[in-house]
Structure formats: C-alpha cells, structure tokens
Scaffold this motif. Structure first.
Motif, PDB file in Angstrom:
ATOM      1  N   SER A 242      -3.163  -8.985   5.811  1.00  0.00           N
ATOM      2  CA  SER A 242      -3.389  -9.983   6.079  1.00  0.00           C
ATOM      3  C   SER A 242      -4.034  -9.935   8.042  1.00  0.00           C
ATOM      4  CB  SER A 242      -1.982 -11.412   6.551  1.00  0.00           C
ATOM      5  OG  SER A 242      -1.221 -10.045   7.189  1.00  0.00           O
ATOM      6  N   ASN A 243      -3.538  -9.102   8.135  1.00  0.00           N
ATOM      7  CA  ASN A 243      -4.730  -8.249   9.220  1.00  0.00           C
ATOM      8  C   ASN A 243      -5.706  -7.733   9.713  1.00  0.00           C
ATOM      9  OD1 ASN A 243      -4.432  -5.831   8.643  1.00  0.00           O
ATOM     10  ND2 ASN A 243      -3.842  -4.835  11.263  1.00  0.00           N
ATOM     11  N   GLY A 244      -6.480  -8.086   7.496  1.00  0.00           N
ATOM     12  CA  GLY A 244      -7.787  -7.279   8.323  1.00  0.00           C
ATOM     13  C   GLY A 244      -8.090  -5.518   8.257  1.00  0.00           C
ATOM     14  N   ASP A 245      -7.455  -4.577   8.461  1.00  0.00           N
ATOM     15  CA  ASP A 245      -7.671  -4.122   8.195  1.00  0.00           C
ATOM     16  C   ASP A 245      -7.617  -3.120   6.748  1.00  0.00           C
ATOM     17  OD1 ASP A 245      -6.001  -3.175   9.901  1.00  0.00           O
ATOM     18  OD2 ASP A 245      -4.899  -2.307  10.004  1.00  0.00           O
ATOM     19  N   VAL A 246      -9.162  -2.274   6.892  1.00  0.00           N
ATOM     20  CA  VAL A 246     -10.101  -1.952   5.440  1.00  0.00           C
ATOM     21  C   VAL A 246      -9.786  -0.343   5.818  1.00  0.00           C
ATOM     22  CG1 VAL A 246     -11.362  -3.966   5.558  1.00  0.00           C
ATOM     23  CG2 VAL A 246     -12.127  -1.697   7.272  1.00  0.00           C
ATOM     24  N   ASN A 247     -10.709   0.229   5.300  1.00  0.00           N
ATOM     25  CA  ASN A 247     -11.049   1.742   4.682  1.00  0.00           C
ATOM     26  C   ASN A 247      -9.458   2.193   4.152  1.00  0.00           C
ATOM     27  OD1 ASN A 247     -12.340   4.318   4.504  1.00  0.00           O
ATOM     28  ND2 ASN A 247     -12.271   4.646   7.085  1.00  0.00           N
ATOM     29  N   PRO A 248      -9.165   1.835   3.185  1.00  0.00           N
ATOM     30  CA  PRO A 248      -8.304   2.720   2.344  1.00  0.00           C
ATOM     31  C   PRO A 248      -8.754   4.018   2.559  1.00  0.00           C
ATOM     32  CG  PRO A 248      -9.234   1.897   0.466  1.00  0.00           C
ATOM     33  CD  PRO A 248      -9.680   1.038   2.364  1.00  0.00           C
ATOM     34  N   TYR A 249      -7.214   4.604   2.993  1.00  0.00           N
ATOM     35  CA  TYR A 249      -7.328   6.620   2.920  1.00  0.00           C
ATOM     36  C   TYR A 249      -6.362   7.131   2.048  1.00  0.00           C
ATOM     37  CZ  TYR A 249     -10.871   8.051   6.423  1.00  0.00           C
ATOM     38  OH  TYR A 249     -11.650   8.592   6.896  1.00  0.00           O
ATOM     39  N   GLY A 250      -4.732   6.854   2.150  1.00  0.00           N
ATOM     40  CA  GLY A 250      -3.631   7.640   1.812  1.00  0.00           C
ATOM     41  C   GLY A 250      -3.314   6.766   0.574  1.00  0.00           C
ATOM     42  N   VAL A 251      -2.762   7.729  -0.275  1.00  0.00           N
ATOM     43  CA  VAL A 251      -2.174   6.995  -1.909  1.00  0.00           C
ATOM     44  C   VAL A 251      -1.022   7.625  -2.522  1.00  0.00           C
ATOM     45  CG1 VAL A 251      -2.032   5.841  -4.425  1.00  0.00           C
ATOM     46  CG2 VAL A 251      -4.912   5.873  -2.512  1.00  0.00           C
ATOM     47  N   VAL A 252       0.209   6.758  -2.471  1.00  0.00           N
ATOM     48  CA  VAL A 252       0.979   7.947  -3.335  1.00  0.00           C
ATOM     49  C   VAL A 252       2.177   6.995  -3.760  1.00  0.00           C
ATOM     50  CG1 VAL A 252       2.569   7.221  -0.911  1.00  0.00           C
ATOM     51  CG2 VAL A 252       3.330   9.791  -2.437  1.00  0.00           C
ATOM     52  N   PHE A 253       2.286   7.175  -5.205  1.00  0.00           N
ATOM     53  CA  PHE A 253       3.107   6.631  -5.562  1.00  0.00           C
ATOM     54  C   PHE A 253       4.907   6.731  -5.445  1.00  0.00           C
ATOM     55  CE2 PHE A 253      -0.065   6.961  -7.948  1.00  0.00           C
ATOM     56  CZ  PHE A 253       0.697   5.596  -9.542  1.00  0.00           C
ATOM     57  N   ALA A 254       5.931   5.542  -5.026  1.00  0.00           N
ATOM     58  CA  ALA A 254       7.207   6.383  -4.973  1.00  0.00           C
ATOM     59  C   ALA A 254       7.881   6.591  -5.531  1.00  0.00           C
ATOM     60  CB  ALA A 254       7.415   4.167  -4.444  1.00  0.00           C
ATOM     61  N   PRO A 255       8.642   7.104  -5.790  1.00  0.00           N
ATOM     62  CA  PRO A 255       9.343   8.043  -7.068  1.00  0.00           C
ATOM     63  C   PRO A 255      10.385   7.078  -7.774  1.00  0.00           C
ATOM     64  CG  PRO A 255       9.855   9.086  -4.579  1.00  0.00           C
ATOM     65  CD  PRO A 255       8.902   8.160  -4.170  1.00  0.00           C
ATOM     66  N   LYS A 256      10.688   7.865  -8.794  1.00  0.00           N
ATOM     67  CA  LYS A 256      11.464   6.919  -9.531  1.00  0.00           C
ATOM     68  C   LYS A 256      13.304   7.415  -9.006  1.00  0.00           C
ATOM     69  CE  LYS A 256       8.690   7.960 -14.160  1.00  0.00           C
ATOM     70  NZ  LYS A 256       8.702   8.535 -15.204  1.00  0.00           N
ATOM     71  N   THR A 257      13.715   8.412  -7.885  1.00  0.00           N
ATOM     72  CA  THR A 257      14.295   8.368  -7.944  1.00  0.00           C
ATOM     73  C   THR A 257      15.094   6.663  -6.018  1.00  0.00           C
ATOM     74  OG1 THR A 257      13.502  10.064  -6.206  1.00  0.00           O
ATOM     75  CG2 THR A 257      14.909  10.337  -8.236  1.00  0.00           C
ATOM     76  N   VAL A 258      13.885   6.086  -6.035  1.00  0.00           N
ATOM     77  CA  VAL A 258      13.655   5.377  -4.827  1.00  0.00           C
ATOM     78  C   VAL A 258      15.038   4.412  -5.713  1.00  0.00           C
ATOM     79  CG1 VAL A 258      12.549   3.575  -3.594  1.00  0.00           C
ATOM     80  CG2 VAL A 258      11.947   5.771  -3.855  1.00  0.00           C
ATOM     81  N   TRP A 259      16.147   3.636  -4.774  1.00  0.00           N
ATOM     82  CA  TRP A 259      17.065   2.968  -5.238  1.00  0.00           C
ATOM     83  C   TRP A 259      16.302   2.233  -5.675  1.00  0.00           C
ATOM     84  CZ3 TRP A 259      19.362  -0.985  -1.654  1.00  0.00           C
ATOM     85  CH2 TRP A 259      20.571  -2.119  -2.517  1.00  0.00           C
ATOM     86  N   ALA A 260      15.885   0.623  -6.485  1.00  0.00           N
ATOM     87  CA  ALA A 260      15.727  -0.304  -7.116  1.00  0.00           C
ATOM     88  C   ALA A 260      16.439  -1.610  -6.467  1.00  0.00           C
ATOM     89  CB  ALA A 260      16.257  -0.264  -8.730  1.00  0.00           C
ATOM     90  N   GLY A 261      17.080  -1.708  -5.724  1.00  0.00           N
ATOM     91  CA  GLY A 261      17.369  -2.895  -5.194  1.00  0.00           C
ATOM     92  C   GLY A 261      16.688  -3.294  -3.968  1.00  0.00           C
ATOM     93  N   GLY A 262      15.948  -2.058  -3.525  1.00  0.00           N
ATOM     94  CA  GLY A 262      15.793  -2.247  -1.997  1.00  0.00           C
ATOM     95  C   GLY A 262      14.199  -3.038  -1.451  1.00  0.00           C
ATOM     96  N   ALA A 263      13.300  -2.362  -0.863  1.00  0.00           N
ATOM     97  CA  ALA A 263      11.547  -3.007  -1.291  1.00  0.00           C
ATOM     98  C   ALA A 263      11.322  -2.472  -1.304  1.00  0.00           C
ATOM     99  CB  ALA A 263      11.352  -3.658   0.727  1.00  0.00           C
ATOM    100  N   LEU A 264      10.879  -1.156  -1.341  1.00  0.00           N
ATOM    101  CA  LEU A 264      10.139  -0.282  -2.189  1.00  0.00           C
ATOM    102  C   LEU A 264      10.738   0.388  -2.765  1.00  0.00           C
ATOM    103  CD1 LEU A 264       7.828   1.673  -2.238  1.00  0.00           C
ATOM    104  CD2 LEU A 264       9.112   2.866  -0.807  1.00  0.00           C
ATOM    105  N   GLN A 265       9.859  -0.658  -4.362  1.00  0.00           N
ATOM    106  CA  GLN A 265      10.949  -0.202  -5.974  1.00  0.00           C
ATOM    107  C   GLN A 265       9.443   1.209  -6.106  1.00  0.00           C
ATOM    108  OE1 GLN A 265      11.698  -2.689  -7.546  1.00  0.00           O
ATOM    109  NE2 GLN A 265      12.634  -3.146  -5.263  1.00  0.00           N
ATOM    110  N   PRO A 266      10.639   1.705  -7.408  1.00  0.00           N
ATOM    111  CA  PRO A 266       9.676   2.785  -8.052  1.00  0.00           C
ATOM    112  C   PRO A 266       8.520   2.137  -8.101  1.00  0.00           C
ATOM    113  CG  PRO A 266      12.621   2.951  -8.652  1.00  0.00           C
ATOM    114  CD  PRO A 266      12.030   1.223  -7.497  1.00  0.00           C
ATOM    115  N   GLY A 267       8.091   3.053  -8.253  1.00  0.00           N
ATOM    116  CA  GLY A 267       7.000   3.045  -9.212  1.00  0.00           C
ATOM    117  C   GLY A 267       5.228   2.883  -8.022  1.00  0.00           C
TER     118      GLY A 267
END
Length: 560
Positions: A242-267
């Motif tokens: 929403s703030n208009g940032d551009v130029n995406p650089y880093g990419v990473v998947f959240a691992p399957k061990t991440v707790w599924a009840g939080g803001a960051l979900q597995p995958g």
C-alpha cells in the motif's frame, strides 16, 4: 565394564527367545495400487491396520521408485495431499520385534526416521535411523528395527515432508515360559543401556522433543486438515504494498514447521522491497506476504531500516531474518552498512545483529536450520557487497529467545559500486548440507564460487571457482538448489552490456555445466530473488520475482 558385559549377555538371551517366533512380512505387493489409508492387511494369521492423522487418504500404495523398497510401497502424500504425516500400524497380536525398509523425501541431508512402539496406549520404546542414497537413486533409503517384550502398535514419523515404507517384518511375541523371568530382566537392562547411551549422545534431540511436547500440550501444534486445492496461486502476483514500494529483491518460503495459527502460515512466500515509491534504490521499507492462494499483504514495515535486500530467510519457528542496505538518495555514494534485522512471525521488529566486520551491506542469504518449529539451532550465511566478506551467524533460539554469534567465513570477493545496479559483488548463496559447502553467486564477475566446511569451521576458508560463464551469467544475484542437485541462478543483468537481452533464470548441473535458461521478463534487469519449496518426491514450487513488473511468479515442477 561389568555393567556393559551384563547388558550384552542379557540381550543374547532375549534374542534366543525371539528366534523361535513366527514372522509375517507386509510388503503390499498383494494390494491394489491406489489403496489408501485406512486399510487392513492380513498375513499368516496376523492382521495389521495402517492409518494416519490425515485419513481418509493420508498414505497410498504406489509402485516403487526406490532401490531397496521393491514392488509396491506405502507412502505419503496420499489422495488427501498432506505432508508431514505419521503412520500408525496396529497389529492384531502382540509382537516382540518389528523391522522395515524406508525412504525419506530428502534432497540434501537425510532426515531421521523414528519408530515408536506401544502396548495399547503405553509407550514401550523408540528408535531412530537415517538412510543413505543408493547409487543411481535420488532419496535416502534405510532399515529400522525394534525389539521388546510385547507391543501391538507402532508409529512411524520423520522430519522429512514425506516417507515410504515396505517389507514390514513382524515377529509375534510367544516367548518360552522358562525364559519369562530372565527375559523381563534382560529387557529392563537393555532399556537402561539404551537410555544411558541416548542421554549421553542425544541431549539436543531430547530437549527438542520436550519442547515439541510442551507445544502440543499447550494446544499450539497445528492440527492436520484436508484442505481444498482452491484458490490456486495466479501466474503472477503484484508485490507492491500500500505504501508503493517497488523493486522486489528477496524471496523465501515459510517452512512447514511454522505454527499454522499465526500470521505467517506454512508455505507463505515473503518478498522484500528494495526501493520506495519514488523508485530510489536502498529506500524500500516493506516485506510483503503472499499466501498460498495468491493474496498479498504487508507483513513488515520499518522506515528506520530501509533498503531491504535479497538477504532474507525464515527459521523453523517463523522468525524472519532480513538484511538491509540503506541509501540516502538511491545512489551508491550514500550506501550504508545496514544490519541484519530479526522479525517475529507476526511481522514485529525484535532487534538486529550489526557488527561492521560481519554486516556490511547485506546482499544475499542462505539459512540451514535444524529446529523443530519451537526451538533449535541454525546457520545463517550472509554476503556483504560493500566489503566482499561472507559471514556466518550461528543462531540458537527457543520460545521468546534468540541469540547468535558471528564469524567471518570468507573474504576477498570482488565488489564495486555501479550506477545501475547500485553495488556488484558477492550476492545470492545456497548451502549444500551433504558436502557442507556454501555456493556464492558473484554479480561482479559472472561466477559461482564454493566455500568448504561452511557450517563447521571457526576460521576463514579458501574460496574456489565452480563456474565462470559470461555467456549465460549477467550479474547473477540469487542461486537455489533443485532436488537433483542442479542449480538455478537468477540474472539481475547488473553487469550485462546488452540492454535488449531478456532477464533469465539459468540452470547448471552440480558440477557447473550449463543446461538451459528461461526468460523471466522480455527486458533487461528483471530477475532478482528466487526460492524453492519442496512438496515431496521430486515435486517443488519455484518462485522468482520480476523486478521490472514488480510481480512474483511461481511454478510447480516435477524435477526429472
């Protein structure tokens, strides 16, 4: 010494008592292909019921793709499409011993497989084993066995996403009456010897297990579900928050061990933005989250730490590590050393690691994590484009705690400012756990380098050239492994003299031989961060950003 001798003697007596028992082997060769759990097989009067928490359809019978597992095998994912499942085998009679062949869906270091035996609901004992990759095959294979007085159920599990089993040999417990007193004493002694050995050599594993038990008891462990495949990830997702940032650089998947009840979900996929809404380099302040269905939202924003680069990683518990290289005006003349931020699974800033000797223009990152989703240890490798230094952070983390020590792993990488790319030098990295080797892509000289002893050394290591290819590499800025050991390199075109050449992903063998390439964008300068997510048995997701269109693209691929 006397105690050890006694243990060996009693084990011999137990073995003699078990040798007279009849055995049944469950090899699934008589079952129809496609049969899925829950189901029951009967061999020689002994029945075995196979089930999993993901039923119906957690595990399925399919033709072997292995060496030591022959004919039909039982493995996951089944029709339910779920990973990280355990397999329960309940027997109609008490057993004294069981053994089986197994394979795990690992593409680098082998994951341990655990077999736990129960008498009804009471745990009798547990054992672990790890497989090795047979010549000409892709996955670790091994054998595991357990023996005891009496048990009627086993549970098989592993930290790998999926596993398969075959040739389950079950020995019915029918000990001779005269051996009962000595047999019982022998089992106590064997259990005590085994416990003593484990307590000396596996203290870290015991601590991790205790943490996992605590999490489950608190009701925080994610429950297995049977999700729909919809909504599907669209071919391209905008990375502009929403703030208009551009130029995406880093990419990473959240691992399957991440707790599924939080803001960051597995995958989930996280993407960092390097530029602000005026397209000034080193001034972006956001990391966006892309859900499995393709919904984009702002995960993290911190105006005090701008210039979020391709140095991005996630630990097993969802803690995010993010490097930044800030500028005051979008030019290399005002580039600053930056820091390595520590971000909670909800996107909250927790602190930062920043010493000039180890953090000086973070540009790329590789993470090797052995945690269990609650606590653990990890190695975070960081490339520094302002100094040409590769650092390693040795991280320990638990519930509410994280600490790290840092060393300089390698020095001497070429680096320089660049009016278009901001900086050229050591960039993306990939860690090979099998050979304990770190690969580093250099955007300065269109090359990939190797650093040995990467996770274990305490002193700087020599750097050797794996491949230098000015024909196909044009400012390589990120690098990832495929399941077969091949490499995929993203070209930023930072050192590309041809502005009309399309942005590309390039594939090499593990030995550095060129295999092929694919365009990300029809114009120069689009390919930056890339990441892979193992789904299981050779199937991966490949994600890469297109810096020109400010989008994330994903593909699901079965690697040959």
């Amino acid at each position: 010494m006397i105690f050890k001798h006694t243990c060996k003697l009693l084990f011999t007596v137990c073995t003699i008592g078990a040798a007279a028992n009849a055995s049944a082997i469950f090899n699934f060769d008589g079952d129809s292909l496609g049969t899925s759990t829950t189901f029951t097989d009967t061999v020689g009067g002994l029945s075995a019921t196979f089930s999993s928490p993901g039923d119906p359809g957690g595990f399925v019978i399919y033709p072997t793709i292995f060496d030591t597992l022959t004919g039909n095998v039982l493995g996951d994912p089944g029709p339910a499409g779920l990973d990280d499942l355990s397999l329960t085998v309940a027997f109609s009679q008490d057993l004294s011993a069981v053994s089986l062949d197994f394979a795990t869906s690992d593409f680098n270091a082998a994951s341990p497989l655990t077999l736990t035996a129960y008498q009804n609901s009471q745990m009798i004992g547990s054992i672990q084993a790890m497989g090795t990759v047979p010549d000409g095959f892709f996955f670790p294979e091994g054998q595991i066995g357990f023996s005891s007085g009496a048990f009627n159920r086993i549970v098989i599990s592993t930290t790998a996403p999926d596993f398969a089993v075959d040739n389950i040999a079950a020995t019915i417990a029918t000990p001779e009456p005269a051996l009962f007193p000595l047999l019982g004493l022998g089992l106590v002694a064997i259990a005590f010897c085994s416990w003593r050995a484990k307590s000396r050599s596996s203290s870290s594993r015991l601590k991790m297990s205790a943490a996992a038990i605590t999490l489950a008891a608190a009701g925080l462990a994610p429950a297995q579900t049977t999700p729909s495949i919809f909504p599907l990830m669209p071919p391209a997702v905008s990375t502009i928050p929403s703030n208009g940032d551009v130029n995406p650089y880093g990419v990473v998947f959240a691992p399957k061990t991440v707790w599924a009840g939080g803001a960051l979900q597995p995958g989930d996929i996280l993407v960092s933005n390097f530029n602000n809404n005026q397209n000034l380099q080193g001034t972006g302040t956001t990391i966006v989250r892309i859900s499995k269905g393709g919904a984009m939202s702002t995960f993290y924003s911190n105006p005090s730490r701008p210039g979020l680069s391709a140095a991005l990683g996630v630990l097993s518990n969802g803690v995010v590590l993010a490097g930044n290289l800030p500028t005051a005006d979008g030019t290399s003349a005002t580039a600053q050393p930056g820091s390595l931020a520590v971000i909670g699974p909800s996107g909250n800033f927790l602190g930062a690691f920043a010493t000039l000797s180890t953090v000086d223009g973070p540009w790329g990152m590789a993470v090797y994590d052995t945690g269990n989703g609650v606590s653990g240890t990890a190695h975070a490798f960081l490339s520094n484009v302002l100094s040409g230094v590769i650092s390693r952070f040795d991280i320990n983390y638990g519930v509410g705690t994280i600490s790290a020590t840092a060393i300089v792993l390698a020095t001497g990488f070429n680096h320089r400012p660049d009016p278009a790319a901001l900086e050229l030098g050591p960039s993306g990295m990939a860690y090979d756990a099998v050979h304990n080797t770190l690969l580093v892509a250099s955007s300065y000289d269109n090359a990939i380098y190797e650093i040995p002893n990467a996770a274990t050394t305490s002193s700087p290591q020599p750097v050797t050239l794996l491949v230098q290819d000015s024909t196909h590499l044009h400012g390589p800025i990120d690098i990832v492994f495929l399941p077969d050991g091949h490499l995929v390199v993203a070209n930023s075109d930072g050192s590309n003299a041809d502005p009309n050449q399309p942005s590309e992903l390039v594939e090499y063998t593990a030995a550095g031989a060129f295999l092929g390439q694919m365009s990300i964008d029809p114009n120069n300068g689009g390919a930056f961060g890339a990441a892979t997510n193992t789904i299981g048995w050779g199937t991966i997701q490949l994600a890469a950003v297109d810096d020109n269109s400010n989008t994330l693209k994903t593909w699901t691929i079965v690697v040959p």
